[in-house]
Design a protein around this motif. Structure first.
Motif, short mmCIF file in Angstrom:
data_model
loop_
_atom_site.label_atom_id
_atom_site.label_comp_id
_atom_site.label_asym_id
_atom_site.label_seq_id
_atom_site.Cartn_x
_atom_site.Cartn_y
_atom_site.Cartn_z
N THR A 51 35.24 16.35 32.82
CA THR A 51 36.42 15.48 32.90
C THR A 51 36.94 15.22 31.49
N ASP A 102 30.64 16.44 34.18
CA ASP A 102 30.61 15.67 35.42
C ASP A 102 29.26 15.72 36.13
N SER A 152 38.44 10.72 39.00
CA SER A 152 37.55 11.81 39.41
C SER A 152 38.02 12.37 40.73
#
Length: 550
Positions: free
Chosen positions: A116, A131, A444
């Motif tokens: 990310t 992640d 996310s």
């Protein structure tokens, strides 16, 4: 593809039936209208029995996942899990022309990590966080040219039946991939591999100045040079890539995908732990267009300047991606005590052992017979009246229904998953509440926070902190009680991302699928089951309802 279409059809049909039945259940809608603050209605609650037991997850289809795990993860409760990878490479272009006198300069492998990006508002600098990195230990990484042909069709199935590849390295109950065939020429080795969260600057030589300059930056990736021109310490040997690719310019092996797959059968990524009690597993995006192997080479070229032909050197590339078959191979070294607990029996268990990958899950059955001998039908009829002709009249309106699963903190690994996922294992689809929950975490890819509440810590009356998962199944119960849907068994699994709800079939059980979100995490959790010695933390179905006071 046939299975995916089937699941999509089932899911769409279920959602349509939910919406249609809500529109048609006039009496049910009317009984719930304006309840809050309306005299004559009182919110009440009740708990109902739930039966839970463990089920071992056996080999599942592991080809062409959305992402792939790679590495070794040690779980102090379960033991070790190792995941290798084998994938076909597909050229971007066929029947290439490498020019005159091509000379190989480098062979660069790039596979993005799951990560990310965050941009600093002040400096505008971009930083990354991996992640799905599990564990902090280094591992041994070896990359081989695979000698195993990943075929398209299953010769033992019906006509044109696609070949399935399973997580234990098998193709069927009687056929397995030979590791000897996978391990062809060694192309790369690192005895202390660990992924970096740093972005990677790509440089090119400025033709005018002759100076190397940064031309672009890519997200964190596994990026390696698979070529060495060192005659004394070359792995693979000098001439390997030239003989494999550059010297085949006019050969049919580079003419189309089928010929190429048989000629160059792909890469095998093999992991070995440095220590059986340490290591890491990371998600890699082999399915991405940015996952490539690129040959960089130079060749002789001619240009005309002021009528004079000049001979020089130009640069060329030959690019391959992982758009062919991709297979993950799992290997577990589980503790004997855990294996004894997760056997496929149907007796109520004291503890529920959930582990991702080729691990274990729990089976959940609602409205089982209670201590007073009341059956499922008796309990359901507390909420409805079955009239002649099969018509259902609601007696109670369910405001909220949920399950609570308490973590057995004395037995669980400290590295606990944030999410669990529940689904209808008879039809291999999410429950109705999943489709109605539109909550999304904007930072996310995770979602469904109303239906599947993340791991939460609460403090009891004695001031003791306890962790639990809460799963709302209000609409699922309305389907059972009001719409007379079947009270199916539910599967409970850990998940790296509950949005990954599509499933992969199991080798020895045609009726079961394992959600991809569970496949893509090695984490585990131990929960109090319906037969826990701690009665206060046993699994229960909690229902809040209203009914007329008359």
């Amino acid at each position: 593809m046939k299975y995916i279409h089937s699941n999509l059809l089932k899911s769409t049909s279920i959602l349509f039936l939910i919406l249609a039945s809500q529109a048609c259940d006039k009496e049910f809608s009317e009984i719930g209208t304006g309840i809050i603050g309306t005299p004559g209605f009182e919110i009440q609650s009740a708990t109902y029995p739930v039966k839970t037991y463990n089920k071992k997850i056996t080999a599942f289809e592991s080809n062409n996942l959305s992402k792939n795990l790679l590495g070794y993860y040690y779980d102090p409760v379960f033991g070790g899990t190792k995941v290798d990878f084998v994938g076909q490479l597909t050229p971007k272009n066929f029947a290439p022309n490498f020019g005159e006198n091509p000379v190989l300069n480098s062979v660069v492998l790039t596979v993005p990590y799951a990560s990310t990006a965050t941009t600093n508002a002040t400096t505008e600098a971009t930083s990354y966080e991996l992640d799905s990195l599990y564990g902090l230990g280094k591992v041994n990484l070896s990359i081989y040219k695979s000698n195993y042909y990943l075929r398209d069709f299953d010769p033992n199935s019906t006509i044109d039946g696609s070949q399935k590849y399973y997580s234990d390295g098998s193709l069927s109950e009687i056929e397995a991939i030979s590791e000897t065939a996978l391990r062809g020429q060694l192309l790369y080795h690192d005895d202390a591999y660990f992924p970096s969260a740093e972005s990677i600057d790509l440089e090119e030589i400025n033709e005018e100045t002759g100076v190397s300059e940064v031309t672009s930056t890519i997200a964190p990736s596994l990026r390696l040079n698979l070529y060495s021109a060192d005659f004394q310490n070359s792995n693979p040997p000098v001439g390997f890539w030239e003989n494999l690719i550059l010297n085949k310019q006019d050969d049919d092996v580079l003419a189309n995908a089928n010929n190429f797959y048989n000629h160059f059968r792909g890469l095998y990524f093999k992991i070995e732990p440095e220590s059986l009690e340490n290591g890491h597993i990371q998600q890699l995006d082999f399915a991405s267009a940015a996952a490539t192997v690129i040959l960089y080479y130079s060749y002789t070229s001619e240009t005309t300047v002021d009528g004079e032909v000049e001979t020089g050197t130009s640069q060329g590339t030959y690019e391959m991606g992982f758009s062919g078959k991709r297979v993950s191979v799992f290997e577990n070294t589980f503790n004997a005590e855990v294996l004894a607990e997760i056997g496929n029996d149907t007796d109520e268990d004291e503890r529920l052992y959930l582990k991702g990958g080729e691990g274990s899950m729990a089976i959940v059955k609602l409205f089982t017979e209670d201590e007073f001998g009341n059956s499922e039908t008796d309990q359901l009829n507390e909420f409805r009246t079955l009239e002649e002709g099969g018509r259902i009249t609601p007696k109670r309106l369910i405001n909220e229904a949920y399950l609570e699963f308490y973590v057995d903190q004395t037995a669980s690994n400290e590295d606990q998953p944030n999410r669990v996922y529940i689904y209808d294992i008879e039809n291999n689809i999410p429950v109705a509440d999943y489709f109605l929950d539109q909550t999304v975490n904007e930072t996310s890819t995770d979602s469904k926070y109303t239906h599947l509440v993340p791991l939460n810590t609460e403090t009891d009356e004695s001031g003791v902190e306890q962790k639990k998962y809460k799963i709302r199944i209000t609409e699922h119960l309305n389907n059972i009680i009001v719409r007379d849907s079947t009270n199916v068994e539910l599967g409970l699994v850990v998940s790296s991302n509950v949005g990954e709800a599509s499933g992969k079939g199991v080798l020895n059980d045609n009726s079961l699928t394992i959600p991809v979100g569970s496949i893509l995490t090695p984490k585990s959790i131990i929960l109090h089951g319906s037969n826990s010695t701690n009665e206060a933390k046993r699994v229960k179905l909690n229902i809040y309802y209203t009914e007329p006071n008359n």
